[in-house]
Design an enzyme around this catalytic site. Structure first.
Site, mmCIF file in Angstrom:
data_model
loop_
_atom_site.group_PDB
_atom_site.id
_atom_site.type_symbol
_atom_site.label_atom_id
_atom_site.label_comp_id
_atom_site.label_asym_id
_atom_site.label_seq_id
_atom_site.Cartn_x
_atom_site.Cartn_y
_atom_site.Cartn_z
ATOM 1 N N LYS A 195 0.861 -1.185 0.000
ATOM 2 C CA LYS A 195 0.000 0.000 0.000
ATOM 3 C C LYS A 195 0.898 1.235 0.000
ATOM 4 C CE LYS A 195 -1.502 2.881 2.626
ATOM 5 N NZ LYS A 195 -1.335 4.007 1.698
ATOM 6 N N PRO A 196 1.096 1.839 -1.168
ATOM 7 C CA PRO A 196 1.922 3.053 -1.214
ATOM 8 C C PRO A 196 1.144 4.260 -0.682
ATOM 9 C CG PRO A 196 1.242 2.382 -3.441
ATOM 10 C CD PRO A 196 0.550 1.466 -2.478
ATOM 11 N N GLU B 264 9.704 1.444 10.601
ATOM 12 C CA GLU B 264 10.678 2.508 10.321
ATOM 13 C C GLU B 264 9.938 3.819 10.530
ATOM 14 O OE1 GLU B 264 13.811 2.172 9.718
ATOM 15 O OE2 GLU B 264 14.032 0.081 9.143
ATOM 16 N N CYS C 90 13.440 11.117 7.043
ATOM 17 C CA CYS C 90 13.443 10.724 8.462
ATOM 18 C C CYS C 90 14.829 10.905 9.057
ATOM 19 C CB CYS C 90 12.988 9.282 8.596
ATOM 20 S SG CYS C 90 13.923 8.177 7.538
ATOM 21 N N GLU D 232 9.678 16.643 14.604
ATOM 22 C CA GLU D 232 10.286 16.384 13.304
ATOM 23 C C GLU D 232 9.833 17.496 12.352
ATOM 24 O OE1 GLU D 232 8.936 12.687 11.592
ATOM 25 O OE2 GLU D 232 10.905 12.317 10.727
#
Ligand code: NAD
Length: 488
Positions: free
Chosen positions: A175-176, A251, A285, A382
């Site tokens: 699933k992109p 990840e 990331c 982030e």
């Protein structure tokens, strides 16, 4: 781009969503629609899992050399079609073409690396310490996997999961991200062309990922989840995987400290920071999120960094000379701008950039902030954009404390000319990866991944294939027992 695949891929066949629904994909440099893609629901996802389930047994028995050669052909084909893939990545994700080309090369390396790892899957045969038994240890594929990828590296995040799964003999439902589905769909077509059997890789694109992940994670045919994305979504998916005790690889997000020591080569540190901050426009990331600089070199470092970043050419990724493209969407830009505004209101100083430009597209300029303090929001979240906040420290102890004061632990960077200090910091920093005098740690041969809330498991390296294998042990009675018992 209308001749590119835009449907779901299930059991070797392209098909629309059962509901007939579709969604638009936009060019972040202009906001224009570039494609309309099938919008899958639970029914489509379960059909994809059924195909993966049916293909699993024969695929798991396919010789590793055959699996390796499919990967090697995929590497050759992707490398040969690098320009086509790079242009598609730039169209849907926005990064400059040179960066898209670099991503295709990086993404292709996972195919080559795991083509080399596939035939190296091994086990061992040993004698139990008490001599009574023989122990046969072997590996087998985990089984059908759900792979969920983010939008920031449309090809590399896909190959980093698909390649080890193929090498290990697992079938997949991919699933992109809905912001960048086109690259994954084109790559799926490439894999079919180089001989990946039907049902091994199935792809469902959707605007409602929870509607797909819920039923899949609850289905007993699924054996594994590999997810790359944000920590909040990762947490939810770990919780959803608990019922069926699925093997999970995660990840997740980062908040990388970039430590510049008093004894660093300042020019090298600036160059390292430019790469660590500006690769992928900061939408990585592993992007340097907090620049921690020793007071004695802070002024020189910050001024040189501001000069380097203000020289970036901002524009559409396919325009000649562009070195910084747009952010992925309006929401991301609003978040980045909000973090900068908040830091400035709290006392940070803008050395370059710092304001949203006029015009179409989701552009944000390279920005350097001085006088940032650890309690500011920008030092704790982030950023995912081209903003470099600089914090000053006085002692190594303080640098370590600042660096580790985060729930994340993906990567840390250290610049120093003192070998002992480098090794000491690499042991003390809480991160899955440490860059010493370099701003880049990503490498297909290296185990990529984080500690703390940055994730579970590793991708790439010798470790990457293990995420898709289970260890099975067979206990065998001592073969001499029959002889000793006088059996002929
Ligand atoms: P995201 O978590 O919003 O989305 C990631 C993927 O998860 C997308 O495909 C999305 O559609 C899907 N998703 C969202 N909600 C879901 C749900 N309830 N069920 C199933 N799937 C769901 O993250 P993003 O904005 O696409 O990516 C940026 C994040 O990814 C950043 O935090 C970044 O650090 C992280 N990231 C980590 C790595 C790594 O290797 N550690 C690499 C790249 C990106």
């Amino acid at each position: 781009m209308t001749d590119r695949p835009t449907d779901l891929f299930v059991d070797g066949t392209w098909r629309p969503a059962a509901s007939g629904r579709r969604f638009d994909v936009h060019d972040p440099a202009t906001g224009e629609v570039i494609a309309s893609v099938a919008d899958a629901g639970a029914e489509d996802a379960l059909a994809a899992l059924e195909a993966a389930h049916r293909a699993q047994a024969p695929w798991g028995r396919t010789p590793t050399r055959v699996r390796a050669e499919i990967l090697r052909r995929a590497f050759d084909a992707l490398t040969a079609r690098s320009e086509e893939f790079a242009r598609l990545i730039t169209a849907e994700m926005g990064k400059p073409l040179a960066e898209s080309r670099a991503e295709v090369a990086y993404g292709a390396e996972f195919l080559r690396w795991f083509s080399e790892e596939a035939p190296r899957i091994s086990g061992r045969y040993l004698e139990a310490p008490d001599g009574a038994n023989r122990l046969l240890v072997r590996k087998r594929p985990v089984g059908p996997c759900l792979l969920i990828t983010p939008w920031n590296f449309p090809i590399a995040m896909a190959t980093r999961k698909i390649a080890p799964a193929i090498a290990a003999g697992c079938t997949m439902v991919l699933k992109p991200a809905d912001l960048t589905p086109l690259t994954s769909l084109l790559f799926t077509e490439l894999l079919a062309e180089v001989g990946l059997p039907d049902g091994v890789l199935n792809v469902v694109t959707t605007t409602d990922p929870a509607a797909i992940s819920g039923p899949l994670l609850a289905d007993e045919r699924l054996r594994k989840l590999s997810f790359t994305g944000s920590t909040p979504v990762g947490r939810r998916l770990i919780a959803a995987s608990a019922d069926r005790v699925l093997k999970v690889s995660m990840e997740l997000g980062g908040n990388a400290p970039f430590v510049v020591c008093a004894d660093a080569d300042v020019d090298a540190a600036v160059e390292g920071a430019v790469v660590a901050k500006m690769r992928n426009g900061g939408e990585a990331c592993v992007a340097a999120n907090r620049l921690l600089v020793h007071r004695s070199v802070a002024e020189e470092f910050t001024a040189k960094l501001a000069a380097r970043l203000s020289a970036f050419v901002v524009g559409p990724g396919d325009a000649p000379g562009t070195t910084l493209g747009p952010l992925i969407d309006e929401r991301s830009r609003a978040k980045v701008a909000g973090l900068v505004d908040d830091a400035v209101a709290a006392g940070a100083t803008v050395l370059t950039g710092g304001s949203v430009p006029e015009g179409p597209g989701w552009f944000y300029p390279p920005t350097v902030l001085a006088d940032v303090r650890p309690e500011m929001t920008i030092a704790n979240e982030e950023i995912f954009g081209p903003v470099a906040p600089v914090l000053v420290f006085d002692t190594e102890e303080e640098a370590v404390a600042l660096a580790n004061a985060s729930e994340f632990g993906l990567v840390s960077f250290v610049f120093t000319r003192d070998l002992d200090r480098a090794l000491r910091l690499s042991e003390r920093l809480e991160a899955g990866m440490i860059g010493i005098n370099t701003g880049v740690v990503s490498n297909p041969a290296a185990p990529f991944g984080g500690v703390k809330a940055s994730g579970l498991g590793r991708e790439g390296g010798a470790e990457g294939i293990e995420e898709y294998l289970e260890t099975i042990y067979v206990g065998i009675r001592d073969p001499y027992a029959t002889a000793e018992a006088g059996v002929a």
